[in-house]
Design a protein around this motif. Structure first.
Motif, PDB file in Angstrom:
ATOM      1  N   ALA A 107       0.732  -1.199  -0.108  1.00 21.48           N
ATOM      2  CA  ALA A 107       0.111   0.172  -0.090  1.00 21.48           C
ATOM      3  C   ALA A 107       0.997   1.391   0.157  1.00 21.48           C
ATOM      4  N   ILE A 108       2.041   1.359   0.911  1.00 24.83           N
ATOM      5  CA  ILE A 108       2.653   2.355   0.980  1.00 24.83           C
ATOM      6  C   ILE A 108       3.457   2.564  -0.461  1.00 24.83           C
ATOM      7  N   GLY A 109       3.804   1.345  -0.955  1.00 30.82           N
ATOM      8  CA  GLY A 109       4.602   1.402  -2.307  1.00 30.82           C
ATOM      9  C   GLY A 109       3.592   2.073  -3.494  1.00 30.82           C
ATOM     10  N   SER A 118       1.946   6.313  -6.855  1.00 30.95           N
ATOM     11  CA  SER A 118       0.746   7.384  -7.237  1.00 30.95           C
ATOM     12  C   SER A 118       1.174   8.853  -7.343  1.00 30.95           C
ATOM     13  N   ILE A 119       1.810   9.190  -6.149  1.00 37.28           N
ATOM     14  CA  ILE A 119       2.232  10.511  -5.968  1.00 37.28           C
ATOM     15  C   ILE A 119       3.194  10.822  -7.055  1.00 37.28           C
ATOM     16  N   LEU A 120       4.001   9.771  -7.564  1.00 36.12           N
ATOM     17  CA  LEU A 120       5.128  10.230  -8.670  1.00 36.12           C
ATOM     18  C   LEU A 120       4.527   9.946  -9.928  1.00 36.12           C
ATOM     19  N   ILE A 133       1.569   0.576 -10.359  1.00 37.45           N
ATOM     20  CA  ILE A 133       0.869   0.655  -9.317  1.00 37.45           C
ATOM     21  C   ILE A 133      -0.095  -0.688  -9.188  1.00 37.45           C
ATOM     22  N   ALA A 134      -0.832  -0.945 -10.139  1.00 39.41           N
ATOM     23  CA  ALA A 134      -1.517  -2.123  -9.968  1.00 39.41           C
ATOM     24  C   ALA A 134      -0.731  -3.645  -9.642  1.00 39.41           C
ATOM     25  N   ASN A 135       0.393  -3.504 -10.390  1.00 42.13           N
ATOM     26  CA  ASN A 135       1.104  -4.777 -10.399  1.00 42.13           C
ATOM     27  C   ASN A 135       1.895  -4.638  -8.660  1.00 42.13           C
TER      28      ASN A 135
END
Lengths: 71, 139
Positions: B96-98, B103-105, B112-114
């Motif tokens: 989740a943090i990753g 997402s922010i980047l 993101i999904a993977n």
């Protein structure tokens, strides 16, 4: 696979002195699975205090005669 | 082997099988096109659906073969389950943090999904391994 707790027990001996009670019989009487009784006997699982009392009650002996904790 | 341990083996096996298939498929696709252009969504959803169906099917078969013990779950099973879930849970948080950082980047949604999917797979595998180790070596 070794013992994971310092607590030892005499369940195996008590089963044999109680008409060679099987692990399955003991499991049924305390509401656990046979695998859990095996794990307790082998010192791979420390049961809760409640289960410990139930086991002692099945054999009609005090808790200290079933479970032992070294000094 | 208790029924709960059998269920854990099934869950771990199906996770390895389905996630393994998905990642191999991704790598094969990436031989010809960039990762971010791979149409991964249908395959990922099919793999997740297939994993759910396979686990349910396998558990039903095992429960049918061994009806007596199939419903039995005791305190040790419960404690081992909680212990395994606690260990596996950390990977969900890492995922989740990753995903949040990606997402922010504004990284492509493929990554993101993977990354979330990998976190779920790792969580499932690590929690299963922890449970199986507890069943086998003691708890």
């Amino acid at each position: 696979m070794g013992q994971t707790t310092k607590i030892t027990n005499s369940i195996r001996a008590l089963r044999f002195s109680n008409n060679e009670m099987t692990q399955a019989d003991l499991a049924d009487r305390i509401g656990m699975t046979r695998q859990t009784v095996i794990a307790i006997e082998q010192g791979k699982y420390s049961p809760s205090l409640e289960i410990a009392f139930q086991i002692a009650r099945v054999f009609k002996v005090p808790l200290e005669e079933v479970f032992h904790y070294p000094e | 082997m208790s029924h709960q341990e059998k269920r854990t083996w099934i869950f771990a096996g199906v996770t390895i099988l389905t996630a393994g298939y998905y990642f191999i498929w991704l790598i094969i696709q990436a031989q010809t096109i960039p990762f971010t252009t791979i149409a991964y969504i249908p395959t990922m959803l099919w793999v997740i659906a297939a994993a759910t169906v396979l686990v349910t099917l396998a558990e039903t078969i095992v429960a049918t073969i061994t009806p007596k013990e199939s419903k039995k779950k005791d305190q040790r099973d419960q404690e081992i389950y909680q212990y395994g879930e606690y260990i596996g849970h950390s990977f969900v948080i890492i995922g989740a943090i990753g995903a949040l950082i990606l997402s922010i980047l504004k990284v492509d949604h493929f990554w993101i999904a993977n990354s979330i999917y990998i976190a779920f797979v790792l969580s499932a595998l690590v929690s299963s391994m922890a449970k199986l180790a507890a069943y086998r070596t003691g708890f």
